[in-house]
Design a protein around this motif. Sequence first.
Motif, PDB file in Angstrom:
ATOM      1  N   TYR A  67       0.850  -1.185   0.000  1.00 28.77           N
ATOM      2  CA  TYR A  67       0.000   0.000   0.000  1.00 28.77           C
ATOM      3  C   TYR A  67       0.894   1.245   0.000  1.00 28.77           C
ATOM      4  O   TYR A  67       1.867   1.320   0.750  1.00 28.77           O
ATOM      5  CB  TYR A  67      -0.915   0.014   1.232  1.00 28.77           C
ATOM      6  N   SER A  68       0.558   2.208  -0.832  1.00 27.89           N
ATOM      7  CA  SER A  68       1.313   3.460  -0.891  1.00 27.89           C
ATOM      8  C   SER A  68       0.979   4.329   0.313  1.00 27.89           C
ATOM      9  O   SER A  68      -0.177   4.409   0.728  1.00 27.89           O
ATOM     10  CB  SER A  68       0.971   4.229  -2.173  1.00 27.89           C
ATOM     11  N   LEU A  69       2.000   4.980   0.853  1.00 29.48           N
ATOM     12  CA  LEU A  69       1.818   5.901   1.967  1.00 29.48           C
ATOM     13  C   LEU A  69       1.776   7.329   1.425  1.00 29.48           C
ATOM     14  O   LEU A  69       2.171   7.570   0.285  1.00 29.48           O
ATOM     15  CB  LEU A  69       2.953   5.713   2.973  1.00 29.48           C
ATOM     16  N   PRO A  70       1.300   8.281   2.221  1.00 27.26           N
ATOM     17  CA  PRO A  70       1.197   9.665   1.734  1.00 27.26           C
ATOM     18  C   PRO A  70       2.551  10.214   1.280  1.00 27.26           C
ATOM     19  O   PRO A  70       3.609   9.803   1.772  1.00 27.26           O
ATOM     20  CB  PRO A  70       0.688  10.428   2.960  1.00 27.26           C
ATOM     21  N   ALA A  71       2.526  11.164   0.372  1.00 26.98           N
ATOM     22  CA  ALA A  71       3.747  11.742  -0.190  1.00 26.98           C
ATOM     23  C   ALA A  71       4.597  12.432   0.878  1.00 26.98           C
ATOM     24  O   ALA A  71       5.820  12.487   0.757  1.00 26.98           O
ATOM     25  CB  ALA A  71       3.395  12.733  -1.290  1.00 26.98           C
ATOM     26  N   ASP A  72       3.974  12.941   1.944  1.00 27.67           N
ATOM     27  CA  ASP A  72       4.721  13.640   2.991  1.00 27.67           C
ATOM     28  C   ASP A  72       5.166  12.718   4.124  1.00 27.67           C
ATOM     29  O   ASP A  72       5.652  13.157   5.149  1.00 27.67           O
ATOM     30  CB  ASP A  72       3.910  14.810   3.543  1.00 27.67           C
TER      31      ASP A  72
END
Length: 148
Positions: A67-72
Motif C-alpha cells: 500500500y502506498s503511503l502519503p507523499a509527505d
Amino acid sequence: MASVALSTIYANVLKDLGLNSSDSTWQARATRWTNKALDKAQSFIPIAEFMQNSNAYIATVADQATYSLPADFLQMLSLRDDTNSTILDELTHGQFDRNHPDPSTESTGKPYEYTLEYDISTGVHILRLAAIPDDAYTLYATMRTFHQ
C-alpha cells in the motif's frame, strides 16, 4: 500573527543599529544580514520541528500486500489493525525478507507484521504487510510527516 513587510524589517534592523534606513547601500546590507541571520537560526532548529504527527486509515484489500503511503510520509510510529484490535509488529527490511523470503508463497490471513519500502521510481514509501490480507481490514497508522 500579523504579517510584516520585509522592507519594514530591514528598516527596523538599520534603525536599531543607528544607521540611515533610506540609504540603498545600507538597505542591501540589511537584507543580507537578515537573510544570514535567518539561515543561521534555521540551522539550529532540529528536523523534528519541521515534522508533525499525522494519522491515517488504510483500507486493505484481499490478496494485496503493498500500500502506498502519503507523499509527505517520514516515519511510522505505530500501525494498528482496528478490525481485529491488534498492533502490527514493524520489522526492518532485512528481518522482513528473512521471515518472508518469497512473496509469491506468502500466506494470506490477518496482517501481523509490516515493513516499509521506498519506490525510487515513483518517490513513494510503500507499506508491505504479512500475512497478505485475506479480507478487507481497517488499519490505523500513526506517523510522522513533513509539513506541507
